[in-house]
Design a protein around this motif. Structure first.
Motif, PDB file in Angstrom:
ATOM      1  N   LYS A 198       0.837  -1.207   0.000  1.00  0.00           N
ATOM      2  CA  LYS A 198       0.000   0.000   0.000  1.00  0.00           C
ATOM      3  C   LYS A 198       0.869   1.253   0.000  1.00  0.00           C
ATOM      4  CE  LYS A 198      -4.000  -1.995   2.297  1.00  0.00           C
ATOM      5  NZ  LYS A 198      -4.888  -1.942   3.456  1.00  0.00           N
ATOM      6  N   ILE A 199       1.946   1.218   0.774  1.00  0.00           N
ATOM      7  CA  ILE A 199       2.857   2.365   0.812  1.00  0.00           C
ATOM      8  C   ILE A 199       3.491   2.572  -0.560  1.00  0.00           C
ATOM      9  CG2 ILE A 199       5.009   3.261   1.805  1.00  0.00           C
ATOM     10  CD1 ILE A 199       4.162   1.811   4.430  1.00  0.00           C
ATOM     11  N   ASN A 200       3.909   1.490  -1.197  1.00  0.00           N
ATOM     12  CA  ASN A 200       4.483   1.597  -2.536  1.00  0.00           C
ATOM     13  C   ASN A 200       3.484   2.199  -3.515  1.00  0.00           C
ATOM     14  OD1 ASN A 200       7.027   0.600  -1.858  1.00  0.00           O
ATOM     15  ND2 ASN A 200       6.407  -1.522  -2.213  1.00  0.00           N
ATOM     16  N   MET A 201       2.214   1.822  -3.406  1.00  0.00           N
ATOM     17  CA  MET A 201       1.167   2.383  -4.274  1.00  0.00           C
ATOM     18  C   MET A 201       1.013   3.885  -4.019  1.00  0.00           C
ATOM     19  SD  MET A 201      -1.164   2.122  -6.605  1.00  0.00           S
ATOM     20  CE  MET A 201      -1.657   0.433  -6.802  1.00  0.00           C
ATOM     21  N   LEU A 202       1.025   4.295  -2.752  1.00  0.00           N
ATOM     22  CA  LEU A 202       0.920   5.720  -2.427  1.00  0.00           C
ATOM     23  C   LEU A 202       2.114   6.486  -3.001  1.00  0.00           C
ATOM     24  CD1 LEU A 202      -0.335   5.484   1.266  1.00  0.00           C
ATOM     25  CD2 LEU A 202      -1.665   6.150  -0.755  1.00  0.00           C
ATOM     26  N   MET A 203       3.289   5.879  -2.953  1.00  0.00           N
ATOM     27  CA  MET A 203       4.486   6.505  -3.533  1.00  0.00           C
ATOM     28  C   MET A 203       4.304   6.691  -5.032  1.00  0.00           C
ATOM     29  SD  MET A 203       7.444   4.428  -1.396  1.00  0.00           S
ATOM     30  CE  MET A 203       8.652   4.674  -2.676  1.00  0.00           C
ATOM     31  N   LEU A 214       1.594   7.021  -6.633  1.00  0.00           N
ATOM     32  CA  LEU A 214       0.558   8.029  -6.871  1.00  0.00           C
ATOM     33  C   LEU A 214       1.038   9.447  -6.564  1.00  0.00           C
ATOM     34  CD1 LEU A 214      -2.521   6.133  -5.391  1.00  0.00           C
ATOM     35  CD2 LEU A 214      -2.067   6.631  -7.816  1.00  0.00           C
ATOM     36  N   GLY A 215       2.241   9.569  -5.990  1.00  0.00           N
ATOM     37  CA  GLY A 215       2.794  10.887  -5.692  1.00  0.00           C
ATOM     38  C   GLY A 215       2.273  11.511  -4.413  1.00  0.00           C
ATOM     39  N   VAL A 216       1.766  10.691  -3.503  1.00  0.00           N
ATOM     40  CA  VAL A 216       1.257  11.199  -2.225  1.00  0.00           C
ATOM     41  C   VAL A 216       2.406  11.830  -1.441  1.00  0.00           C
ATOM     42  CG1 VAL A 216       0.244  10.514  -0.009  1.00  0.00           C
ATOM     43  CG2 VAL A 216      -0.634   9.556  -2.157  1.00  0.00           C
ATOM     44  N   GLU A 217       2.165  12.999  -0.869  1.00  0.00           N
ATOM     45  CA  GLU A 217       3.197  13.705  -0.112  1.00  0.00           C
ATOM     46  C   GLU A 217       2.971  13.654   1.394  1.00  0.00           C
ATOM     47  OE1 GLU A 217       3.489  17.665  -1.646  1.00  0.00           O
ATOM     48  OE2 GLU A 217       3.876  16.977  -3.680  1.00  0.00           O
ATOM     49  N   VAL A 218       1.704  13.542   1.814  1.00  0.00           N
ATOM     50  CA  VAL A 218       1.368  13.562   3.238  1.00  0.00           C
ATOM     51  C   VAL A 218       0.383  12.437   3.523  1.00  0.00           C
ATOM     52  CG1 VAL A 218       0.349  14.903   5.122  1.00  0.00           C
ATOM     53  CG2 VAL A 218       1.633  16.074   3.337  1.00  0.00           C
ATOM     54  N   VAL A 219       0.647  11.720   4.619  1.00  0.00           N
ATOM     55  CA  VAL A 219      -0.265  10.676   5.082  1.00  0.00           C
ATOM     56  C   VAL A 219      -0.684  11.031   6.502  1.00  0.00           C
ATOM     57  CG1 VAL A 219      -0.498   8.238   5.677  1.00  0.00           C
ATOM     58  CG2 VAL A 219       0.797   8.909   3.640  1.00  0.00           C
ATOM     59  N   ILE A 220      -1.985  11.144   6.710  1.00  0.00           N
ATOM     60  CA  ILE A 220      -2.546  11.399   8.040  1.00  0.00           C
ATOM     61  C   ILE A 220      -3.225  10.104   8.457  1.00  0.00           C
ATOM     62  CG2 ILE A 220      -4.167  12.785   9.381  1.00  0.00           C
ATOM     63  CD1 ILE A 220      -3.874  14.935   7.149  1.00  0.00           C
ATOM     64  N   ASN A 227       8.782   3.976   9.232  1.00  0.00           N
ATOM     65  CA  ASN A 227      10.120   4.086   8.640  1.00  0.00           C
ATOM     66  C   ASN A 227      10.061   4.081   7.121  1.00  0.00           C
ATOM     67  OD1 ASN A 227      11.288   4.167  11.174  1.00  0.00           O
ATOM     68  ND2 ASN A 227      11.728   1.983  11.219  1.00  0.00           N
ATOM     69  N   LYS A 228       9.212   3.240   6.545  1.00  0.00           N
ATOM     70  CA  LYS A 228       9.070   3.173   5.083  1.00  0.00           C
ATOM     71  C   LYS A 228       8.556   4.508   4.547  1.00  0.00           C
ATOM     72  CE  LYS A 228       8.534   0.980   1.067  1.00  0.00           C
ATOM     73  NZ  LYS A 228       9.590   0.490   0.230  1.00  0.00           N
ATOM     74  N   PHE A 229       7.556   5.088   5.194  1.00  0.00           N
ATOM     75  CA  PHE A 229       7.058   6.400   4.776  1.00  0.00           C
ATOM     76  C   PHE A 229       8.169   7.438   4.844  1.00  0.00           C
ATOM     77  CE2 PHE A 229       2.572   5.051   5.836  1.00  0.00           C
ATOM     78  CZ  PHE A 229       2.064   5.264   4.568  1.00  0.00           C
ATOM     79  N   ASN A 230       8.875   7.470   5.964  1.00  0.00           N
ATOM     80  CA  ASN A 230       9.948   8.452   6.137  1.00  0.00           C
ATOM     81  C   ASN A 230      11.051   8.265   5.116  1.00  0.00           C
ATOM     82  OD1 ASN A 230       8.710   9.783   8.297  1.00  0.00           O
ATOM     83  ND2 ASN A 230       9.548   8.348   9.767  1.00  0.00           N
ATOM     84  N   ASP A 231      11.427   7.006   4.848  1.00  0.00           N
ATOM     85  CA  ASP A 231      12.464   6.726   3.856  1.00  0.00           C
ATOM     86  C   ASP A 231      12.046   7.161   2.458  1.00  0.00           C
ATOM     87  OD1 ASP A 231      14.008   5.643   5.879  1.00  0.00           O
ATOM     88  OD2 ASP A 231      13.615   3.539   5.311  1.00  0.00           O
ATOM     89  N   SER A 232      10.741   7.136   2.190  1.00  0.00           N
ATOM     90  CA  SER A 232      10.236   7.510   0.873  1.00  0.00           C
ATOM     91  C   SER A 232      10.077   9.020   0.715  1.00  0.00           C
ATOM     92  CB  SER A 232       8.888   6.848   0.619  1.00  0.00           C
ATOM     93  OG  SER A 232       7.890   7.462   1.417  1.00  0.00           O
ATOM     94  N   GLY A 233      10.235   9.755   1.819  1.00  0.00           N
ATOM     95  CA  GLY A 233      10.094  11.202   1.765  1.00  0.00           C
ATOM     96  C   GLY A 233       8.690  11.704   2.030  1.00  0.00           C
ATOM     97  N   MET A 234       7.751  10.790   2.306  1.00  0.00           N
ATOM     98  CA  MET A 234       6.388  11.212   2.619  1.00  0.00           C
ATOM     99  C   MET A 234       6.313  11.691   4.056  1.00  0.00           C
ATOM    100  SD  MET A 234       3.678   8.599   0.884  1.00  0.00           S
ATOM    101  CE  MET A 234       4.638   7.153   0.498  1.00  0.00           C
ATOM    102  N   GLN A 235       5.576  12.755   4.279  1.00  0.00           N
ATOM    103  CA  GLN A 235       5.344  13.251   5.636  1.00  0.00           C
ATOM    104  C   GLN A 235       4.246  12.410   6.266  1.00  0.00           C
ATOM    105  OE1 GLN A 235       3.812  17.238   5.824  1.00  0.00           O
ATOM    106  NE2 GLN A 235       3.799  17.275   8.043  1.00  0.00           N
ATOM    107  N   VAL A 236       4.482  11.946   7.481  1.00  0.00           N
ATOM    108  CA  VAL A 236       3.487  11.152   8.193  1.00  0.00           C
ATOM    109  C   VAL A 236       3.032  11.927   9.415  1.00  0.00           C
ATOM    110  CG1 VAL A 236       3.035   9.001   9.418  1.00  0.00           C
ATOM    111  CG2 VAL A 236       4.548   9.002   7.439  1.00  0.00           C
ATOM    112  N   ILE A 237       1.730  12.059   9.557  1.00  0.00           N
ATOM    113  CA  ILE A 237       1.146  12.677  10.740  1.00  0.00           C
ATOM    114  C   ILE A 237       0.325  11.579  11.412  1.00  0.00           C
ATOM    115  CG2 ILE A 237      -0.297  14.526  11.657  1.00  0.00           C
ATOM    116  CD1 ILE A 237       0.290  16.070   9.056  1.00  0.00           C
TER     117      ILE A 237
END
Length: 84
Positions: free
Chosen positions: A9-14, A16-22, A32-42
């Motif tokens: 799912k994280i790979n799919m969001l990447m 799709l160009g998602v920048e922020v995940v709440i 860690n996967k979100f952070n490594d991909s550069g996505m902001q996680v809240i």
């Protein structure tokens, strides 16, 4: 999203160009996967989607990063690490 594996799912969001995940609760691996991909996680956010999005867009959604004790409590562990 058809994938059931959280990392897929994280790979799919990447893709799709998602920048922020709440989100609500999140595992350390996924965080860690979100952070490594550069996505902001809240993380650790709850509420109605429309209200959460409104607060985020207004810059009023506070990031809450619980300490280890709160995470362990959320996972059902005591301070000694034993389950309750």
């Amino acid at each position: 999203m058809v994938q059931t594996n959280p990392l897929e799912k994280i790979n799919m969001l990447m893709q799709l160009g998602v920048e922020v995940v709440i989100c609500g609760g999140i595992t350390e691996i996924c965080s860690n996967k979100f952070n490594d991909s550069g996505m902001q996680v809240i993380p650790w956010v709850r509420g109605e989607a429309e209200e959460v999005l409104s607060q985020f867009l207004a810059g009023k959604l506070a990031k809450i990063f619980p300490d280890r004790e709160r995470i362990d409590e959320f996972r059902g562990l005591s301070k000694t690490g034993a389950g309750r």
